[in-house]
Design a protein around this motif. Structure first.
Motif, PDB file in Angstrom:
ATOM      1  N   TYR A 104       9.206  -7.243 -11.219  1.00 27.73           N
ATOM      2  CA  TYR A 104       7.926  -7.261 -11.908  1.00 27.73           C
ATOM      3  C   TYR A 104       7.242  -5.906 -11.710  1.00 27.73           C
ATOM      4  N   TRP A 105       6.370  -5.567 -12.673  1.00 27.54           N
ATOM      5  CA  TRP A 105       5.685  -4.280 -12.629  1.00 27.54           C
ATOM      6  C   TRP A 105       4.185  -4.470 -12.849  1.00 27.54           C
ATOM      7  N   GLY A 106       3.407  -3.621 -12.191  1.00 28.56           N
ATOM      8  CA  GLY A 106       1.985  -3.567 -12.474  1.00 28.56           C
ATOM      9  C   GLY A 106       1.727  -2.741 -13.724  1.00 28.56           C
ATOM     10  N   GLN A 107       0.452  -2.597 -14.052  1.00 26.00           N
ATOM     11  CA  GLN A 107       0.096  -1.894 -15.288  1.00 26.00           C
ATOM     12  C   GLN A 107       0.094  -0.384 -15.101  1.00 26.00           C
ATOM     13  N   GLY A 108       0.116   0.070 -13.868  1.00 25.57           N
ATOM     14  CA  GLY A 108       0.143   1.501 -13.591  1.00 25.57           C
ATOM     15  C   GLY A 108      -1.233   2.060 -13.286  1.00 25.57           C
ATOM     16  N   THR A 109      -1.262   3.047 -12.404  1.00 22.83           N
ATOM     17  CA  THR A 109      -2.507   3.746 -12.079  1.00 22.83           C
ATOM     18  C   THR A 109      -2.211   5.247 -12.050  1.00 22.83           C
ATOM     19  N   GLN A 110      -3.076   6.017 -12.681  1.00 17.46           N
ATOM     20  CA  GLN A 110      -2.842   7.456 -12.805  1.00 17.46           C
ATOM     21  C   GLN A 110      -3.247   8.183 -11.531  1.00 17.46           C
ATOM     22  N   VAL A 111      -2.356   9.036 -11.074  1.00 21.79           N
ATOM     23  CA  VAL A 111      -2.647   9.956  -9.973  1.00 21.79           C
ATOM     24  C   VAL A 111      -2.474  11.370 -10.514  1.00 21.79           C
ATOM     25  N   THR A 112      -3.530  12.155 -10.426  1.00 16.37           N
ATOM     26  CA  THR A 112      -3.499  13.533 -10.894  1.00 16.37           C
ATOM     27  C   THR A 112      -3.873  14.450  -9.749  1.00 16.37           C
ATOM     28  N   VAL A 113      -2.994  15.417  -9.462  1.00 14.55           N
ATOM     29  CA  VAL A 113      -3.220  16.365  -8.376  1.00 14.55           C
ATOM     30  C   VAL A 113      -3.367  17.758  -8.978  1.00 14.55           C
ATOM     31  N   PHE A 164       0.834  -1.186   0.000  1.00 13.61           N
ATOM     32  CA  PHE A 164       0.000   0.000   0.000  1.00 13.61           C
ATOM     33  C   PHE A 164       0.877   1.247   0.000  1.00 13.61           C
ATOM     34  N   LEU A 165       0.323   2.325  -0.522  1.00 16.33           N
ATOM     35  CA  LEU A 165       0.998   3.607  -0.465  1.00 16.33           C
ATOM     36  C   LEU A 165      -0.026   4.644  -0.010  1.00 16.33           C
ATOM     37  N   GLN A 166       0.129   5.110   1.210  1.00 20.50           N
ATOM     38  CA  GLN A 166      -0.712   6.190   1.724  1.00 20.50           C
ATOM     39  C   GLN A 166      -0.042   7.508   1.366  1.00 20.50           C
ATOM     40  N   MET A 167      -0.741   8.316   0.591  1.00 22.17           N
ATOM     41  CA  MET A 167      -0.191   9.582   0.119  1.00 22.17           C
ATOM     42  C   MET A 167      -0.992  10.723   0.725  1.00 22.17           C
ATOM     43  N   ASN A 168      -0.334  11.510   1.557  1.00 23.55           N
ATOM     44  CA  ASN A 168      -0.962  12.661   2.197  1.00 23.55           C
ATOM     45  C   ASN A 168      -0.340  13.949   1.679  1.00 23.55           C
ATOM     46  N   SER A 169      -1.038  15.038   1.888  1.00 32.40           N
ATOM     47  CA  SER A 169      -0.539  16.364   1.484  1.00 32.40           C
ATOM     48  C   SER A 169      -0.043  16.349   0.044  1.00 32.40           C
ATOM     49  N   LEU A 170      -0.864  15.816  -0.821  1.00 39.44           N
ATOM     50  CA  LEU A 170      -0.459  15.674  -2.220  1.00 39.44           C
ATOM     51  C   LEU A 170      -0.222  17.027  -2.874  1.00 39.44           C
ATOM     52  N   LYS A 171       0.758  17.049  -3.771  1.00 37.73           N
ATOM     53  CA  LYS A 171       1.143  18.260  -4.496  1.00 37.73           C
ATOM     54  C   LYS A 171       0.964  18.016  -5.999  1.00 37.73           C
ATOM     55  N   PRO A 172       0.796  19.082  -6.770  1.00 42.34           N
ATOM     56  CA  PRO A 172       0.679  18.907  -8.225  1.00 42.34           C
ATOM     57  C   PRO A 172       1.870  18.147  -8.823  1.00 42.34           C
ATOM     58  N   GLU A 173       3.053  18.325  -8.251  1.00 41.44           N
ATOM     59  CA  GLU A 173       4.227  17.619  -8.768  1.00 41.44           C
ATOM     60  C   GLU A 173       4.217  16.126  -8.460  1.00 41.44           C
ATOM     61  N   ASP A 174       3.249  15.660  -7.697  1.00 40.53           N
ATOM     62  CA  ASP A 174       3.081  14.215  -7.481  1.00 40.53           C
ATOM     63  C   ASP A 174       2.299  13.566  -8.622  1.00 40.53           C
ATOM     64  N   THR A 175       1.775  14.380  -9.531  1.00 44.14           N
ATOM     65  CA  THR A 175       1.030  13.844 -10.671  1.00 44.14           C
ATOM     66  C   THR A 175       1.924  12.945 -11.512  1.00 44.14           C
ATOM     67  N   ALA A 176       1.471  11.710 -11.720  1.00 47.22           N
ATOM     68  CA  ALA A 176       2.258  10.717 -12.461  1.00 47.22           C
ATOM     69  C   ALA A 176       1.443   9.432 -12.586  1.00 47.22           C
ATOM     70  N   VAL A 177       1.970   8.519 -13.368  1.00 49.65           N
ATOM     71  CA  VAL A 177       1.470   7.149 -13.342  1.00 49.65           C
ATOM     72  C   VAL A 177       2.282   6.402 -12.285  1.00 49.65           C
ATOM     73  N   TYR A 178       1.591   5.778 -11.365  1.00 48.93           N
ATOM     74  CA  TYR A 178       2.245   5.066 -10.275  1.00 48.93           C
ATOM     75  C   TYR A 178       2.207   3.565 -10.569  1.00 48.93           C
ATOM     76  N   TYR A 179       3.389   2.938 -10.477  1.00 48.26           N
ATOM     77  CA  TYR A 179       3.535   1.525 -10.791  1.00 48.26           C
ATOM     78  C   TYR A 179       3.890   0.728  -9.542  1.00 48.26           C
ATOM     79  N   CYS A 180       3.174  -0.342  -9.353  1.00 50.01           N
ATOM     80  CA  CYS A 180       3.536  -1.292  -8.312  1.00 50.01           C
ATOM     81  C   CYS A 180       4.776  -2.069  -8.753  1.00 50.01           C
ATOM     82  N   TYR A 181       5.658  -2.335  -7.820  1.00 46.21           N
ATOM     83  CA  TYR A 181       6.931  -3.013  -8.087  1.00 46.21           C
ATOM     84  C   TYR A 181       7.086  -4.171  -7.120  1.00 46.21           C
ATOM     85  N   ALA A 182       7.605  -5.293  -7.629  1.00 46.48           N
ATOM     86  CA  ALA A 182       7.890  -6.436  -6.763  1.00 46.48           C
ATOM     87  C   ALA A 182       9.120  -7.164  -7.272  1.00 46.48           C
ATOM     88  N   PHE A 183       9.938  -7.626  -6.338  1.00 46.33           N
ATOM     89  CA  PHE A 183      11.187  -8.325  -6.675  1.00 46.33           C
ATOM     90  C   PHE A 183      11.221  -9.626  -5.896  1.00 46.33           C
TER      91      PHE A 183
END
Length: 113
Positions: free
Chosen positions: A102-111, A77-96
């Motif tokens: 390995y990578w997930g398909q990505g989820t868009q976060v727009t601030v 999990f990733l709890q994201m608080n006090s989000l800023k516009p510069e946090d806007t990105a596609v966020y990918y889950c990562y596992a080793f």
């Protein structure tokens, strides 16, 4: 077959919070976490957590984001608080799993500001 499935992205305003989830299957992972990517830029580390609980964060998110894991259910999990516009990105889950990453398909976060 390894699968990483993310959820929880979306559009929020600056200062808001979001929680990303990633469900993993198909292997045992020693490291899980999150990266993000903005078009035209390289994918960058956001936060990782090991199976022993060690965590590492990008300087830009320290104090605002918290990574956690449920090792029994292979979730991160990733709890994201006090989000800023510069946090806007596609966020990918990562596992080793000690062999490869390995990578997930990505989820868009727009601030929005």
């Amino acid at each position: 077959q390894v699968q990483l499935v993310e959820s929880g992205g979306g559009l929020v305003q600056a200062g808001d919070s979001l929680r990303l989830s990633c469900a993993a299957s198909g292997s045992i992972f020693s490291i899980m976490g999150w990266y993000r990517q903005v078009p035209g830029n390289e994918r960058e580390l956001v936060a990782i957590i090991t199976s022993t609980g060690y965590t590492n964060y990008a300087d830009s998110v320290k104090g605002r984001f918290t990574v956690s894991a449920d090792n029994v259910n292979k979730m991160v999990f990733l709890q994201m608080n006090s989000l800023k516009p510069e946090d806007t990105a596609v966020y990918y889950c990562y596992a080793f799993n000690s062999i490869r990453a390995y990578w997930g398909q990505g989820t868009q976060v727009t601030v929005s500001s």
